[in-house]
Design a protein around this motif. Structure first.
Motif, short mmCIF file in Angstrom:
data_model
loop_
_atom_site.label_atom_id
_atom_site.label_comp_id
_atom_site.label_asym_id
_atom_site.label_seq_id
_atom_site.Cartn_x
_atom_site.Cartn_y
_atom_site.Cartn_z
N ALA A 61 -3.18 -3.37 -5.56
CA ALA A 61 -2.41 -4.69 -4.87
C ALA A 61 -2.81 -3.51 -2.83
CB ALA A 61 -1.17 -4.55 -4.99
N ARG A 62 -3.23 -1.84 -3.95
CA ARG A 62 -3.26 -1.00 -2.44
C ARG A 62 -4.09 -0.38 -2.26
NH1 ARG A 62 -0.24 5.01 -3.69
NH2 ARG A 62 -2.60 5.93 -3.47
N LYS A 63 -4.26 -0.62 -1.06
CA LYS A 63 -5.82 -0.46 -0.13
C LYS A 63 -5.05 0.82 0.46
CE LYS A 63 -7.88 -2.89 -3.05
NZ LYS A 63 -9.60 -2.62 -3.83
N ASN A 64 -4.92 2.22 0.46
CA ASN A 64 -4.13 2.83 1.28
C ASN A 64 -4.35 4.14 0.27
OD1 ASN A 64 -4.13 3.61 4.12
ND2 ASN A 64 -1.35 3.62 3.33
N ASP A 65 -5.02 5.13 0.62
CA ASP A 65 -5.17 6.73 0.46
C ASP A 65 -3.72 7.08 0.22
OD1 ASP A 65 -7.95 5.84 -0.10
OD2 ASP A 65 -8.56 7.26 1.03
N ALA A 66 -3.35 8.18 -0.42
CA ALA A 66 -2.68 8.90 -0.65
C ALA A 66 -2.15 9.42 0.35
CB ALA A 66 -1.96 9.26 -2.39
N GLY A 67 -1.07 9.88 0.98
CA GLY A 67 -0.93 10.76 2.34
C GLY A 67 -0.74 10.03 3.73
N LEU A 68 -2.13 8.71 3.52
CA LEU A 68 -1.99 8.52 4.98
C LEU A 68 -0.69 7.38 5.12
CD1 LEU A 68 -5.59 6.50 4.40
CD2 LEU A 68 -4.76 9.46 5.45
N PRO A 69 -0.53 7.51 6.50
CA PRO A 69 0.26 6.14 7.32
C PRO A 69 0.21 4.82 6.79
CG PRO A 69 -0.21 7.14 8.94
CD PRO A 69 -1.31 7.56 8.10
N VAL A 70 1.27 4.63 6.31
CA VAL A 70 1.97 3.38 5.44
C VAL A 70 1.57 1.85 7.16
CG1 VAL A 70 2.81 1.27 5.08
CG2 VAL A 70 3.33 3.52 4.15
N ASN A 112 7.11 7.91 10.82
CA ASN A 112 7.20 8.98 9.19
C ASN A 112 7.28 8.06 8.33
OD1 ASN A 112 7.44 11.51 11.30
ND2 ASN A 112 9.74 10.78 11.05
N LYS A 113 6.49 7.30 7.69
CA LYS A 113 6.16 6.42 7.13
C LYS A 113 4.96 7.04 6.06
CE LYS A 113 8.15 3.47 3.05
NZ LYS A 113 8.82 4.56 2.56
N CYS A 114 4.75 7.20 5.10
CA CYS A 114 2.85 7.88 4.59
C CYS A 114 2.76 6.78 2.95
CB CYS A 114 3.09 9.13 4.12
SG CYS A 114 2.33 9.39 6.32
N GLU A 115 2.07 7.02 2.23
CA GLU A 115 1.44 6.66 1.34
C GLU A 115 1.95 7.68 0.17
OE1 GLU A 115 1.28 3.11 -0.54
OE2 GLU A 115 0.35 2.93 1.04
N ARG A 116 2.86 7.38 -0.73
CA ARG A 116 2.80 7.95 -1.81
C ARG A 116 1.79 8.31 -2.73
NH1 ARG A 116 8.10 9.09 -3.88
NH2 ARG A 116 7.69 8.69 -5.53
N SER A 117 1.52 9.14 -3.27
CA SER A 117 0.35 9.79 -4.37
C SER A 117 0.50 9.12 -5.64
CB SER A 117 0.88 10.98 -4.44
OG SER A 117 -0.86 11.26 -5.76
N ALA A 118 -0.50 8.07 -5.94
CA ALA A 118 -0.23 7.59 -7.62
C ALA A 118 -0.15 8.42 -9.07
CB ALA A 118 -1.23 5.89 -6.78
N ILE A 119 -1.51 9.18 -8.10
CA ILE A 119 -1.54 10.52 -9.10
C ILE A 119 0.09 10.56 -9.60
CG2 ILE A 119 -2.99 12.88 -9.98
CD1 ILE A 119 -4.96 11.32 -8.52
N VAL A 120 0.36 10.95 -8.62
CA VAL A 120 1.57 11.78 -8.99
C VAL A 120 2.70 11.52 -9.52
CG1 VAL A 120 3.90 13.39 -8.07
CG2 VAL A 120 1.28 13.74 -7.40
#
Length: 375
Positions: free
Chosen positions: A85-94, A105-113
């Motif tokens: 359901a997530r189509k936004n790379d980590a670190g990019l603005p939501v 100031n809302k960016c995508e969390r890292s799924a790997i982390v």
């Protein structure tokens, strides 16, 4: 005519019975002697000994329970993240729907982390970390539990997961958590890497150096907290996750090498120590590999979300999905007893060779994806 044959088998089985009886007597003799000595003592001696024995029974009971109960073990744990359901790379603005104002100031969390931190939580909070427990370190009458067929599967499984966590933590520091490897190292990721690299067997006390120590699980819990701090900073757009194709190439290359090392270990054990059900080290190799694949199943699934743009642009969607599918398929192999039989044998199965086959399939796909990305 059958009387001599019947008599032979009667003598044969009688001899076996006597041998078993002598073996049981030999094993039981120290306990019988100790019991006789104990009954002849006064209560001033019996009391402390009884307290120590009760404590040992309780300690061994706890130890056996922790090695045999795998809390929240779930080979489908990745489904709970709903990465599709997530189509936004980590670190990019939501991203927000059309017409809505993007949050500041809302960016995508890292799924790997997130997955890496959750795997640490699974290893040391949801379960006891077996490798540093005092009775695991003491072994069976001085013999390493890994050299026996008992009580070591969970420890090997946890160490396999930890291997995937360690590899990922190194890549987070060196490439993924910084811009083109030239920016400063993120302090939280650096701390997490240092803590997760701590040895796997430290108890509360040790002899080298002599004195009290901080046990292994405490360091791993600190690493988990560091990863959460990094992801919180990333979500607030105060940290970096560099989801470039060359970083993904290096990440896949490191994982492929890691799995290649495990494949080589399994191959060596399978080829030169194929004792079937009687190979007491086969279960250690199998469950370490199983734990490693268990960890990489979640981490690579998460990488598919963090690097979604790169995967889509370079046409890796199908092979990426197939790789994750193969990782999941490998987790279906959960035999009750691990057998390291010959590959051409017909009595004892060869679970190590089967696990090695799945590892090589996954590794082959990782190498292929790396080659596609470097073209």
């Amino acid at each position: 005519m059958l009387d001599p044959i019947v008599a032979f088998f009667q003598r044969f089985f009688a001899a076996i019975g006597r041998g078993i009886g002598h073996l049981i007597s030999w094993l039981a003799w120290p306990f019988i002697a100790a019991g006789n000595w104990y009954r002849q003592r006064d209560w001033i001696i019996k009391g402390p000994i009884a307290i120590v024995l009760i404590g040992l029974v309780g300690l061994y009971g706890y130890f056996i329970w922790q090695t045999q109960s795998w809390h929240n073990f779930n080979i489908d744990y990745v489904n709970a993240y709903n990465f599709a359901a997530r189509k936004n790379d980590a670190g990019l603005p939501v991203k927000v729907a059309a017409g809505e104002a993007a949050p500041a100031n809302k960016c995508e969390r890292s799924a790997i982390v997130d997955v890496t931190a959750d795997l640490i939580d699974f290893n040391v909070n949801q379960n006891a970390w077996v490798s540093s427990m005092i009775l695991y370190k003491l072994g069976l009458f001085g013999m390493d539990w890994d050299d026996t067929p008992w009580l070591d599967n969970k420890a090997s499984f946890q160490r396999g997961i930890n291997q995937a966590i360690r590899r990922t933590s190194v890549e987070l520091v060196d490439t993924l958590g910084r811009v083109r490897g030239t920016s400063g190292v993120n302090n939280e990721l650096q701390s997490a890497r240092g803590n997760i690299q701590f040895d796997e067997e430290t108890w509360y006390f040790g002899f080298s150096p002599f004195g009290p120590k901080t046990p292994t699980p405490s360091f791993y819990r600190a690493a988990m907290r560091d990863l959460h701090k990094f992801n919180d900073a990333l979500a607030a757009c105060n940290a970096t996750f560099d989801a470039r194709s060359d970083n993904l190439v290096q990440f896949l290359d490191r994982i492929a090498n890691d799995l290649g090392n495990t494949s080589a270990i399994i191959r060596e054990r399978s080829e030169f120590h194929n004792g079937g059900w009687f190979d007491t080290r086969a279960d250690d190799r199998f469950w370490f590999a199983f734990g490693q694949l268990y960890g990489y199943y979640g981490i690579l699934s998460a990488a598919g979300a963090d690097f979604d743009a790169v995967i889509t642009q370079r046409g890796l969607t199908q092979i990426w999905a197939e790789t994750v599918k193969q990782l999941r398929a490998a987790l279906n192999i959960q035999p009750l007893i691990i057998s390291n039989g010959r590959e051409d044998g017909w009595i004892m199965p060869t679970h190590l060779a089967t696990m090695g086959f799945y590892i090589l399939r996954v590794r082959s796909n990782l190498v292929e994806m790396r080659d596609i990305l470097t073209r």
